[in-house]
Design an enzyme around this catalytic site. Structure first.
Site, PDB file in Angstrom:
ATOM      1  N   CYS A   1      -5.105  -4.407  -5.210  1.00 40.15           N
ATOM      2  CA  CYS A   1      -5.512  -4.498  -4.013  1.00 40.15           C
ATOM      3  C   CYS A   1      -5.495  -5.547  -3.105  1.00 40.15           C
ATOM      4  CB  CYS A   1      -5.904  -2.846  -2.955  1.00 40.15           C
ATOM      5  SG  CYS A   1      -4.770  -1.208  -3.301  1.00 40.15           S
TER       6      CYS A   1
ATOM      7  N   CYS B   1      -9.395  -2.014  -4.408  1.00 42.33           N
ATOM      8  CA  CYS B   1      -9.564  -1.956  -5.847  1.00 42.33           C
ATOM      9  C   CYS B   1      -8.795  -3.028  -6.509  1.00 42.33           C
ATOM     10  CB  CYS B   1      -8.801  -0.641  -6.817  1.00 42.33           C
ATOM     11  SG  CYS B   1      -6.615  -0.908  -6.417  1.00 42.33           S
TER      12      CYS B   1
ATOM     13  N   HIS C   1      -0.734   2.656  -3.614  1.00 39.81           N
ATOM     14  CA  HIS C   1      -2.243   2.376  -2.429  1.00 39.81           C
ATOM     15  C   HIS C   1      -2.382   2.286  -0.923  1.00 39.81           C
ATOM     16  CE1 HIS C   1      -4.594   1.573  -6.579  1.00 39.81           C
ATOM     17  NE2 HIS C   1      -3.608   2.809  -6.890  1.00 39.81           N
TER      18      HIS C   1
ATOM     19  N   GLU D   1      -3.911   0.681   1.159  1.00 36.29           N
ATOM     20  CA  GLU D   1      -4.307  -0.563   1.403  1.00 36.29           C
ATOM     21  C   GLU D   1      -2.194  -1.224   1.185  1.00 36.29           C
ATOM     22  OE1 GLU D   1      -8.323   0.551  -0.981  1.00 36.29           O
ATOM     23  OE2 GLU D   1      -5.592   1.422  -0.735  1.00 36.29           O
TER      24      GLU D   1
END
Length: 225
Positions: A113, A110, A80, A82
């Site tokens: 993360c 999410c 992801h 992040e």
């Protein structure tokens, strides 16, 4: 080509200071600039076949890490935006905790993360669109769970300050450009939502309070088996 942990032309140097422009503080100016970069990264990712997520980790006005999602490019669902940006920032700082840094994301991080940013010790989190169904704050309160920092302060950083709604309309437009039908369904089902126009919500952070957690543990009623 997907931007994955790339720094360079987008880097801004210098601190935020105390100056203001009208009713806008220096911090708000930097927050908007960094969020605009997240939205740009999300568009670049979408153009390369990723979903339109983008993230920046900055220390004041200095970008330390930035990325679009890299899940499709790398064949790894954990890549992801992040997480990639956090890894880049920690590498630059020699593995140091990121208490003086802000993580920016065009969408609320999410839970995966959120755990990573808590363990990295991120001091502030700024995002545009809330994610009531999948968010690490709205749905599962990993981001603001003080049990983590109170109970294991040597692992998890203090509860970060959270700012939501920065450039939310612009972030939503990038998603609409990616796939108008998908964006309509996402909004209809409440997967991503924007706060009222021109409203950014700030939730202050706080330091770990291990003594409070210890007292709670000592005097919590025993649970039956």
């Amino acid at each position: 080509m997907v931007v994955c942990a790339v720094r360079g032309d987008a880097q801004c140097q210098g601190g935020m200071g105390d100056w203001t422009v009208g009713d806008v503080s220096a911090r708000e100016v930097v927050d908007r600039r960094m969020m605009a970069r997240c939205i740009e990264l999300s568009r670049m990712g979408a153009a390369a076949g990723e979903r339109p997520f983008g993230s920046v980790v900055a220390r004041g006005a200095e970008i330390l890490g930035e990325s679009a999602n890299c899940t499709e490019r790398d064949g790894d669902v954990s890549r992801h935006a992040e997480i990639v940006a956090i890894a880049q920032a920690r590498k630059i700082l020699g593995g140091a905790r990121l208490a003086a840094c802000t993580l920016y994301s065009n969408v609320e991080p999410c839970p995966m993360c959120a755990f990573c940013l808590r363990e990295a010790g991120i001091g502030r989190v700024v995002f545009a669109l809330r994610s009531p169904v999948m968010g690490g704050l709205s749905r599962w309160n990993v981001m603001r769970d003080d049990t983590l920092s109170d109970g294991i302060p040597f692992v998890f950083g203090a509860v970060p300050e959270v700012v939501s709604g920065v450039l939310a309309e612009e972030a939503g437009e990038a998603w609409r450009e990616w796939n108008p039908i998908a964006w309509h369904v996402i909004k209809l089902r409440g997967f991503m939502v924007a706060p009222p126009p021109a409203e950014a919500r700030v939730v202050p952070g706080h330091r770990p309070r291990p003594l409070r957690h210890l007292m709670r543990s000592l005097f919590r009623p025993a649970q039956s088996a």
